[in-house]
Design an enzyme around this catalytic site. Structure first.
Site, PDB file in Angstrom:
ATOM      1  N   LYS A 223       0.625  -7.711  -3.140  1.00 11.52           N
ATOM      2  CA  LYS A 223      -0.705  -7.215  -3.498  1.00 11.52           C
ATOM      3  C   LYS A 223      -0.585  -5.752  -3.911  1.00 11.52           C
ATOM      4  CE  LYS A 223      -4.105  -6.038  -0.438  1.00 11.52           C
ATOM      5  NZ  LYS A 223      -4.801  -4.785  -0.817  1.00 11.52           N
TER       6      LYS A 223
ATOM      7  N   ASP B  52      -5.667  -6.117  -6.554  1.00 11.09           N
ATOM      8  CA  ASP B  52      -6.850  -5.982  -5.693  1.00 11.09           C
ATOM      9  C   ASP B  52      -7.668  -4.771  -6.134  1.00 11.09           C
ATOM     10  OD1 ASP B  52      -8.604  -5.960  -3.533  1.00 11.09           O
ATOM     11  OD2 ASP B  52      -7.114  -5.267  -2.092  1.00 11.09           O
ATOM     12  N   LEU B  53      -8.430  -4.918  -7.222  1.00 10.00           N
ATOM     13  CA  LEU B  53      -9.213  -3.781  -7.734  1.00 10.00           C
ATOM     14  C   LEU B  53     -10.715  -3.938  -7.464  1.00 10.00           C
ATOM     15  CD1 LEU B  53      -7.428  -3.082 -11.165  1.00 10.00           C
ATOM     16  CD2 LEU B  53      -6.999  -2.040  -8.937  1.00 10.00           C
ATOM     17  N   LYS B  54     -11.126  -5.086  -6.964  1.00  9.69           N
ATOM     18  CA  LYS B  54     -12.513  -5.311  -6.514  1.00  9.69           C
ATOM     19  C   LYS B  54     -13.554  -4.852  -7.544  1.00  9.69           C
ATOM     20  CE  LYS B  54     -11.484  -4.939  -1.553  1.00  9.69           C
ATOM     21  NZ  LYS B  54     -10.118  -4.369  -1.520  1.00  9.69           N
TER      22      LYS B  54
ATOM     23  N   GLY C 168       0.014  -6.199   5.538  1.00 13.07           N
ATOM     24  CA  GLY C 168       0.521  -4.895   5.120  1.00 13.07           C
ATOM     25  C   GLY C 168       1.471  -4.331   6.148  1.00 13.07           C
ATOM     26  N   ARG C 169       0.935  -3.442   6.992  1.00 12.91           N
ATOM     27  CA  ARG C 169       1.781  -2.664   7.890  1.00 12.91           C
ATOM     28  C   ARG C 169       2.692  -3.461   8.830  1.00 12.91           C
ATOM     29  NH1 ARG C 169      -3.317   0.842   9.219  1.00 12.91           N
ATOM     30  NH2 ARG C 169      -4.151  -1.212   8.645  1.00 12.91           N
TER      31      ARG C 169
ATOM     32  N   PRO D 103     -22.200  -7.113 -16.246  1.00 10.85           N
ATOM     33  CA  PRO D 103     -21.390  -8.257 -16.685  1.00 10.85           C
ATOM     34  C   PRO D 103     -20.501  -7.977 -17.889  1.00 10.85           C
ATOM     35  CG  PRO D 103     -23.567  -9.013 -16.069  1.00 10.85           C
ATOM     36  CD  PRO D 103     -23.604  -7.509 -15.985  1.00 10.85           C
ATOM     37  N   ASN D 104     -21.017  -7.283 -18.895  1.00  6.43           N
ATOM     38  CA  ASN D 104     -20.226  -7.046 -20.104  1.00  6.43           C
ATOM     39  C   ASN D 104     -18.974  -6.207 -19.812  1.00  6.43           C
ATOM     40  OD1 ASN D 104     -19.914  -7.156 -23.048  1.00  6.43           O
ATOM     41  ND2 ASN D 104     -20.306  -4.947 -22.933  1.00  6.43           N
ATOM     42  N   THR D 105     -19.127  -5.203 -18.968  1.00  2.00           N
ATOM     43  CA  THR D 105     -17.983  -4.343 -18.628  1.00  2.00           C
ATOM     44  C   THR D 105     -16.956  -5.113 -17.814  1.00  2.00           C
ATOM     45  OG1 THR D 105     -19.427  -2.428 -18.660  1.00  2.00           O
ATOM     46  CG2 THR D 105     -17.365  -2.173 -17.474  1.00  2.00           C
TER      47      THR D 105
ATOM     48  N   THR E 272     -14.947  -6.356   5.397  1.00  9.78           N
ATOM     49  CA  THR E 272     -14.843  -6.449   6.861  1.00  9.78           C
ATOM     50  C   THR E 272     -15.151  -5.102   7.528  1.00  9.78           C
ATOM     51  OG1 THR E 272     -12.454  -6.234   6.579  1.00  9.78           O
ATOM     52  CG2 THR E 272     -13.287  -8.431   7.012  1.00  9.78           C
TER      53      THR E 272
ATOM     54  N   GLN F 279      -7.363  -2.229  12.305  1.00  9.19           N
ATOM     55  CA  GLN F 279      -8.059  -3.500  12.082  1.00  9.19           C
ATOM     56  C   GLN F 279      -8.798  -3.866  13.367  1.00  9.19           C
ATOM     57  OE1 GLN F 279      -8.463  -4.934   9.300  1.00  9.19           O
ATOM     58  NE2 GLN F 279      -6.648  -4.845   7.999  1.00  9.19           N
TER      59      GLN F 279
ATOM     60  N   HIS G  28     -16.756  -4.373  -9.897  1.00  7.13           N
ATOM     61  CA  HIS G  28     -18.211  -4.483  -9.660  1.00  7.13           C
ATOM     62  C   HIS G  28     -18.895  -3.591 -10.693  1.00  7.13           C
ATOM     63  CE1 HIS G  28     -21.711  -4.312  -6.499  1.00  7.13           C
ATOM     64  NE2 HIS G  28     -22.088  -4.756  -7.683  1.00  7.13           N
ATOM     65  N   ASP G  29     -19.480  -4.217 -11.730  1.00  8.14           N
ATOM     66  CA  ASP G  29     -20.133  -3.431 -12.779  1.00  8.14           C
ATOM     67  C   ASP G  29     -21.069  -4.373 -13.544  1.00  8.14           C
ATOM     68  OD1 ASP G  29     -20.696  -1.443 -14.797  1.00  8.14           O
ATOM     69  OD2 ASP G  29     -18.746  -0.542 -14.391  1.00  8.14           O
TER      70      ASP G  29
ATOM     71  N   ASP H 115       0.842  -1.198   0.000  1.00 11.63           N
ATOM     72  CA  ASP H 115       0.000   0.000   0.000  1.00 11.63           C
ATOM     73  C   ASP H 115       0.877   1.249   0.000  1.00 11.63           C
ATOM     74  OD1 ASP H 115      -2.403  -1.455  -0.036  1.00 11.63           O
ATOM     75  OD2 ASP H 115      -2.309  -1.755   2.123  1.00 11.63           O
TER      76      ASP H 115
HETATM   77  O1  C5P Z   1      -1.762  -2.972   6.827  1.00  8.16           O
HETATM   78  P1  C5P Z   1      -2.733  -4.120   6.920  1.00  8.16           P
HETATM   79  O2  C5P Z   1      -2.091  -5.451   7.267  1.00  8.16           O
HETATM   80  O3  C5P Z   1      -3.940  -3.799   7.790  1.00  8.16           O
HETATM   81  O4  C5P Z   1      -3.245  -4.269   5.402  1.00  8.16           O
HETATM   82  C1  C5P Z   1      -4.272  -5.154   5.049  1.00  8.16           C
HETATM   83  C2  C5P Z   1      -4.520  -5.057   3.576  1.00  8.16           C
HETATM   84  O5  C5P Z   1      -5.631  -5.891   3.251  1.00  8.16           O
HETATM   85  C3  C5P Z   1      -4.871  -3.649   3.078  1.00  8.16           C
HETATM   86  O6  C5P Z   1      -4.363  -3.534   1.740  1.00  8.16           O
HETATM   87  C4  C5P Z   1      -6.385  -3.655   3.081  1.00  8.16           C
HETATM   88  O7  C5P Z   1      -6.914  -2.768   2.116  1.00  8.16           O
HETATM   89  C5  C5P Z   1      -6.676  -5.094   2.700  1.00  8.16           C
HETATM   90  N1  C5P Z   1      -7.999  -5.576   3.123  1.00  8.16           N
HETATM   91  C6  C5P Z   1      -8.421  -5.599   4.443  1.00  8.16           C
HETATM   92  N2  C5P Z   1      -9.671  -6.059   4.755  1.00  8.16           N
HETATM   93  C7  C5P Z   1     -10.489  -6.495   3.796  1.00  8.16           C
HETATM   94  C8  C5P Z   1     -10.078  -6.496   2.456  1.00  8.16           C
HETATM   95  C9  C5P Z   1      -8.808  -6.014   2.154  1.00  8.16           C
HETATM   96  O8  C5P Z   1      -7.665  -5.222   5.329  1.00  8.16           O
HETATM   97  N3  C5P Z   1     -11.665  -6.977   4.118  1.00  8.16           N
END
Ligand code: C5P
Length: 232
Positions: free
Chosen positions: A32, A59-61, A210-211, A66-68, A119, A190, A63-64, A10
């Site tokens: 990611k 990780d672009l998630k 991530g962090r 179906p054709n797009t 989440t 989190q 949502h549109d 990130d």
């Molecule tokens: O820094 P951290 O470990 O919290 O990063 C978690 C990664 O997972 C981030 O890129 C966050 O956007 C992603 N993520 C999340 N919870 C979700 C889906 C994705 O924390 N439900």
């Protein structure tokens, strides 16, 4: 299914992500790339990280309609990402269209997983904002079943849901779980977290971290600690 640790890169720029990845001499962690980095740097960032030998979860998630989604998935397939995702709430038809778009003429394709309920969504916001009144854990499992029906490979879920998803959709249905923290680390923003060792015990296939790695004083050591707790 091989277990692996995916580092959530990130970062806001290519420069930042490359100086981070340069620290991993000789190692090529699975990374990611999220919306922030992709929107800032475009598809070239995927090509460059791929060229360095990393596997990529884009990780672009999506949502549109179906054709797009089908057409945009064909573009991601051409970029040779290893794993990508969409929102299961886009319906089974949208997920089927995504698989069609992702599948190359030779029949190969990147893995495709679904986000069920984010989440960050809780029971109250789901009921009030989305008018979905079923218990959230049932909604998550229902969306996971829809993803399986549409031919997807798995879901992104909280580590707390991974066991139930496997019970419902089978052990080969991939669970990719963020929200991972070391037992002695900061949990930050989190809410429901697990250690890499707990995520392993509960059956997650991939953890997204991530962090705890990117903000560590020694990111390579933090990554190796994750790998040894989760994979070994
Ligand atoms: O820094 P951290 O470990 O919290 O990063 C978690 C990664 O997972 C981030 O890129 C966050 O956007 C992603 N993520 C999340 N919870 C979700 C889906 C994705 O924390 N439900």
């Amino acid at each position: 299914m091989g277990k692996d640790v995916i580092i959530a890169c990130d970062f806001a720029s290519a420069e930042d992500v490359f100086s981070f990845l340069d620290r991993f001499t000789g190692k090529k962690p699975f990374v990611k790339i999220g919306m922030e980095l992709f929107y800032a740097e475009g598809p070239q960032i995927v090509r460059e990280i791929k060229k360095r030998g990393h596997k990529i979860f884009l990780d672009l998630k999506s949502h549109d309609i179906p054709n797009t989604v089908k057409k945009s998935m064909a573009v991601l397939s051409g970029l040779d990402v290893d794993l990508c995702n969409l929102h299961a709430s886009g319906t089974i038809r949208m997920m089927e269209a995504a698989i069609e778009g992702l599948t190359r003429p030779d029949g190969t394709r990147p893995l495709l997983i679904a986000v069920t309920q984010l989440t960050s969504t809780d029971q109250e916001s789901m009921e009030k904002d989305l008018l979905i009144r079923e218990p959230i854990d049932q909604v998550v499992l229902h969306y996971a079943k829809n993803a399986k029906l549409a031919g997807l490979d798995g879901v992104v879920c909280s580590p707390l849901e991974a066991g139930k998803v496997h019970d419902t959709c089978g052990k080969d249905f991939i669970t990719v779980t963020p929200g991972v923290r070391f037992a002695d680390g900061d949990i930050g923003d989190q809410k429901r977290v697990m250690t890499p060792a707990e995520a392993k015990k509960i059956g997650s296939d991939y953890i997204v971290v991530g962090r705890p790695i990117t903000a560590a004083e020694d990111p390579v050591a933090a990554y190796e600690r994750c790998v040894s707790e989760f994979c070994d």
